[in-house]
Scaffold this motif. Structure first.
Motif, PDB file in Angstrom:
ATOM      1  N   HIS A  83      -2.356  10.512  -0.347  1.00 14.20           N
ATOM      2  CA  HIS A  83      -1.609  11.040   0.846  1.00 14.20           C
ATOM      3  C   HIS A  83      -0.244  11.902   0.738  1.00 14.20           C
ATOM      4  O   HIS A  83      -0.240  12.914   1.545  1.00 14.20           O
ATOM      5  CB  HIS A  83      -1.461   9.696   1.986  1.00 14.20           C
ATOM      6  N   ILE A  84       0.272  11.701  -0.278  1.00 15.27           N
ATOM      7  CA  ILE A  84       1.534  12.159  -0.340  1.00 15.27           C
ATOM      8  C   ILE A  84       1.572  13.414  -1.173  1.00 15.27           C
ATOM      9  O   ILE A  84       1.720  14.633  -0.996  1.00 15.27           O
ATOM     10  CB  ILE A  84       2.884  11.404  -0.702  1.00 15.27           C
ATOM     11  N   LEU A  85       1.002  13.194  -2.388  1.00 21.46           N
ATOM     12  CA  LEU A  85       1.023  14.307  -3.531  1.00 21.46           C
ATOM     13  C   LEU A  85       0.263  15.578  -2.943  1.00 21.46           C
ATOM     14  O   LEU A  85       0.725  16.812  -3.176  1.00 21.46           O
ATOM     15  CB  LEU A  85       0.290  13.957  -4.555  1.00 21.46           C
ATOM     16  N   LEU A  86      -0.803  15.361  -2.182  1.00 21.06           N
ATOM     17  CA  LEU A  86      -1.576  16.530  -1.375  1.00 21.06           C
ATOM     18  C   LEU A  86      -0.838  17.424  -0.480  1.00 21.06           C
ATOM     19  O   LEU A  86      -0.910  18.421  -0.339  1.00 21.06           O
ATOM     20  CB  LEU A  86      -2.909  16.060  -0.913  1.00 21.06           C
ATOM     21  N   ASN A  87       0.454  16.813  -0.175  1.00 24.12           N
ATOM     22  CA  ASN A  87       1.145  17.343   1.023  1.00 24.12           C
ATOM     23  C   ASN A  87       2.642  17.870   0.680  1.00 24.12           C
ATOM     24  O   ASN A  87       3.302  18.192   1.623  1.00 24.12           O
ATOM     25  CB  ASN A  87       1.280  16.570   2.289  1.00 24.12           C
ATOM     26  N   VAL A  95       0.823  -1.304  -0.029  1.00 21.29           N
ATOM     27  CA  VAL A  95      -0.070   0.009   0.037  1.00 21.29           C
ATOM     28  C   VAL A  95       1.018   1.267   0.027  1.00 21.29           C
ATOM     29  O   VAL A  95       0.623   2.256  -0.684  1.00 21.29           O
ATOM     30  CB  VAL A  95      -0.997  -0.035   1.056  1.00 21.29           C
ATOM     31  N   LEU A  96       1.846   1.332   0.936  1.00 21.90           N
ATOM     32  CA  LEU A  96       2.817   2.336   0.903  1.00 21.90           C
ATOM     33  C   LEU A  96       3.287   2.617  -0.597  1.00 21.90           C
ATOM     34  O   LEU A  96       3.747   3.994  -0.775  1.00 21.90           O
ATOM     35  CB  LEU A  96       3.754   2.235   2.006  1.00 21.90           C
ATOM     36  N   GLN A  97       3.853   1.744  -1.100  1.00 22.40           N
ATOM     37  CA  GLN A  97       4.271   1.847  -2.530  1.00 22.40           C
ATOM     38  C   GLN A  97       3.481   1.941  -3.631  1.00 22.40           C
ATOM     39  O   GLN A  97       3.886   2.183  -4.641  1.00 22.40           O
ATOM     40  CB  GLN A  97       5.376   0.555  -2.849  1.00 22.40           C
ATOM     41  N   SER A  98       2.019   2.017  -3.471  1.00 23.65           N
ATOM     42  CA  SER A  98       1.185   2.076  -4.692  1.00 23.65           C
ATOM     43  C   SER A  98       1.112   3.668  -4.966  1.00 23.65           C
ATOM     44  O   SER A  98       1.220   4.628  -4.263  1.00 23.65           O
ATOM     45  CB  SER A  98      -0.156   1.629  -3.956  1.00 23.65           C
ATOM     46  N   PHE A  99       0.613   3.635  -6.173  1.00 24.29           N
ATOM     47  CA  PHE A  99       0.308   4.952  -6.785  1.00 24.29           C
ATOM     48  C   PHE A  99      -0.908   5.732  -6.127  1.00 24.29           C
ATOM     49  O   PHE A  99      -1.205   6.720  -5.748  1.00 24.29           O
ATOM     50  CB  PHE A  99       0.026   4.961  -8.375  1.00 24.29           C
ATOM     51  N   LYS A 100      -1.915   4.769  -5.656  1.00 24.23           N
ATOM     52  CA  LYS A 100      -2.952   5.301  -5.069  1.00 24.23           C
ATOM     53  C   LYS A 100      -2.525   6.067  -3.688  1.00 24.23           C
ATOM     54  O   LYS A 100      -3.158   7.116  -3.375  1.00 24.23           O
ATOM     55  CB  LYS A 100      -3.871   4.228  -4.739  1.00 24.23           C
ATOM     56  N   PHE A 101      -1.892   5.347  -2.898  1.00 23.64           N
ATOM     57  CA  PHE A 101      -1.514   5.940  -1.565  1.00 23.64           C
ATOM     58  C   PHE A 101      -0.545   7.270  -1.969  1.00 23.64           C
ATOM     59  O   PHE A 101      -0.954   8.329  -1.353  1.00 23.64           O
ATOM     60  CB  PHE A 101      -0.711   4.934  -0.824  1.00 23.64           C
ATOM     61  N   PHE A 102       0.058   7.301  -2.849  1.00 22.66           N
ATOM     62  CA  PHE A 102       1.114   8.383  -3.246  1.00 22.66           C
ATOM     63  C   PHE A 102      -0.112   9.496  -3.589  1.00 22.66           C
ATOM     64  O   PHE A 102       0.288  10.712  -3.194  1.00 22.66           O
ATOM     65  CB  PHE A 102       1.944   8.088  -4.508  1.00 22.66           C
ATOM     66  N   LYS A 103      -0.941   9.169  -4.452  1.00 24.68           N
ATOM     67  CA  LYS A 103      -1.902  10.361  -4.946  1.00 24.68           C
ATOM     68  C   LYS A 103      -2.919  10.899  -3.913  1.00 24.68           C
ATOM     69  O   LYS A 103      -3.037  11.907  -3.750  1.00 24.68           O
ATOM     70  CB  LYS A 103      -2.874   9.634  -6.143  1.00 24.68           C
ATOM     71  N   THR A 134       5.467  12.253 -11.478  1.00 25.39           N
ATOM     72  CA  THR A 134       5.769  12.575 -10.160  1.00 25.39           C
ATOM     73  C   THR A 134       6.038  11.466  -9.351  1.00 25.39           C
ATOM     74  O   THR A 134       7.079  11.309  -8.331  1.00 25.39           O
ATOM     75  CB  THR A 134       4.664  13.685  -9.479  1.00 25.39           C
ATOM     76  N   TYR A 135       5.153  10.706  -9.316  1.00 20.20           N
ATOM     77  CA  TYR A 135       5.186   9.683  -8.459  1.00 20.20           C
ATOM     78  C   TYR A 135       6.386   8.457  -8.843  1.00 20.20           C
ATOM     79  O   TYR A 135       6.999   8.094  -7.967  1.00 20.20           O
ATOM     80  CB  TYR A 135       3.670   8.347  -8.899  1.00 20.20           C
ATOM     81  N   LEU A 136       6.971   8.595 -10.150  1.00 25.36           N
ATOM     82  CA  LEU A 136       7.773   7.689 -10.537  1.00 25.36           C
ATOM     83  C   LEU A 136       9.230   8.345 -10.126  1.00 25.36           C
ATOM     84  O   LEU A 136      10.295   7.845  -9.520  1.00 25.36           O
ATOM     85  CB  LEU A 136       8.072   7.778 -12.019  1.00 25.36           C
ATOM     86  N   GLU A 137       9.212   9.749 -10.106  1.00 27.18           N
ATOM     87  CA  GLU A 137      10.322  10.471  -9.271  1.00 27.18           C
ATOM     88  C   GLU A 137      10.391  10.287  -7.800  1.00 27.18           C
ATOM     89  O   GLU A 137      11.430  10.149  -7.487  1.00 27.18           O
ATOM     90  CB  GLU A 137      10.323  12.128  -9.806  1.00 27.18           C
ATOM     91  N   PHE A 138       9.226  10.319  -7.347  1.00 30.07           N
ATOM     92  CA  PHE A 138       9.208   9.897  -5.740  1.00 30.07           C
ATOM     93  C   PHE A 138       9.741   8.723  -5.512  1.00 30.07           C
ATOM     94  O   PHE A 138      10.441   8.365  -4.433  1.00 30.07           O
ATOM     95  CB  PHE A 138       7.653  10.182  -5.440  1.00 30.07           C
ATOM     96  N   LYS A 139       9.293   7.726  -6.405  1.00 35.06           N
ATOM     97  CA  LYS A 139       9.971   6.229  -5.967  1.00 35.06           C
ATOM     98  C   LYS A 139      11.419   6.090  -6.169  1.00 35.06           C
ATOM     99  O   LYS A 139      12.225   5.528  -5.365  1.00 35.06           O
ATOM    100  CB  LYS A 139       9.284   5.324  -7.037  1.00 35.06           C
ATOM    101  N   LYS A 140      12.039   6.982  -6.792  1.00 35.27           N
ATOM    102  CA  LYS A 140      13.806   7.181  -6.841  1.00 35.27           C
ATOM    103  C   LYS A 140      14.187   7.843  -5.451  1.00 35.27           C
ATOM    104  O   LYS A 140      15.438   7.348  -5.116  1.00 35.27           O
ATOM    105  CB  LYS A 140      14.156   8.236  -7.864  1.00 35.27           C
ATOM    106  N   HIS A 141      13.429   8.368  -4.733  1.00 36.08           N
ATOM    107  CA  HIS A 141      13.962   8.888  -3.316  1.00 36.08           C
ATOM    108  C   HIS A 141      13.325   8.325  -2.341  1.00 36.08           C
ATOM    109  O   HIS A 141      14.071   8.344  -1.116  1.00 36.08           O
ATOM    110  CB  HIS A 141      13.379  10.242  -3.203  1.00 36.08           C
ATOM    111  N   PHE A 142      12.312   7.368  -2.534  1.00 35.80           N
ATOM    112  CA  PHE A 142      11.706   6.567  -1.409  1.00 35.80           C
ATOM    113  C   PHE A 142      11.887   5.198  -1.499  1.00 35.80           C
ATOM    114  O   PHE A 142      12.143   4.558  -2.413  1.00 35.80           O
ATOM    115  CB  PHE A 142      10.111   6.815  -1.562  1.00 35.80           C
ATOM    116  N   SER A 143      12.467   4.664  -0.425  1.00 38.66           N
ATOM    117  CA  SER A 143      12.566   3.239  -0.308  1.00 38.66           C
ATOM    118  C   SER A 143      12.089   2.463   1.077  1.00 38.66           C
ATOM    119  O   SER A 143      11.988   3.270   1.983  1.00 38.66           O
ATOM    120  CB  SER A 143      14.201   2.992  -0.408  1.00 38.66           C
TER     121      SER A 143
END
Length: 182
Positions: free
Chosen positions: A106-110, A96-104, A153-162
């Motif tokens: 919870h993260i993208l909004l902030n 779930v943490l790695q999913s696009f839906k969670f990113f969109k 943006t999600y693909l770029e975020f995945k480069k920074h998040f592990s």
């Protein structure tokens, strides 16, 4: 016989010392060049700041799982794998943490998209981000290139998040790296 071998060892050590003294300028020169090159390299790379959180999954275990986990250490000595300490709920949470839906949702909004997509460097003196003028102009709030899509943006975020899962104890490490320490 032992005095002969000691005498040979003394001659061998003295010969090595003689060679080192003769080549001292070469040794010093090589050391200085190595020091200079490593300093230039260290100063030329960009700083990356990383934030980490270590999580310990807490879950209700049934009696069977509890007894299996009790004997898993003994079984591993015998070369038998009784399974990972990571449960299905932990794996589900990681997905779930790695999913696009969670990113969109919870993260993208902030976050500011330009802080992720257009950062060129960090200025430690002014403590401000420097943006790539070929991508984004902060003063005008203007994207020079087309504004990145949510997927980009999600693909770029995945480069920074592990996410790292320690298979031995089940601890989960979340980390994010960025050019800014804030």
């Amino acid at each position: 016989m032992s005095s002969d071998s000691n005498l040979e060892n003394i001659f061998a050590v003295s010969e090595v010392l003689r060679i080192l003294v003769r080549r001292k300028f070469l040794i010093i020169f090589t050391t200085i060049i190595g020091l200079f090159l490593s300093s230039v390299y260290a100063l030329s790379i960009d700083n990356k700041y990383e934030s980490k959180a270590v999580l310990a999954p807490v879950e209700a275990q049934n009696n069977i799982n509890r007894s299996i986990s009790t004997y898993s250490g003994i079984a591993s000595i015998a070369g038998i794998n009784l399974g990972s300490p990571i449960s299905g709920r932990s794996n589900e949470s990681i997905e779930v943490l790695q999913s696009f839906k969670f990113f969109k949702e919870h993260i993208l909004l902030n976050i500011n998209i330009f802080d992720l997509m257009a950062v060129e460097s960090w200025e430690p003196v002014t403590q401000k981000l420097i943006y790539d003028p070929k991508v984004y102009i902060l003063d005008k709030n203007f994207w020079v290139q087309p504004k990145p899509t949510n997927q980009e943006t999600y693909l770029e975020f995945k480069k920074h998040f592990s996410i790292y899962v320690n298979k031995e104890n089940g601890f989960i490490t979340l980390s994010i790296a960025h050019r800014s320490p804030f």
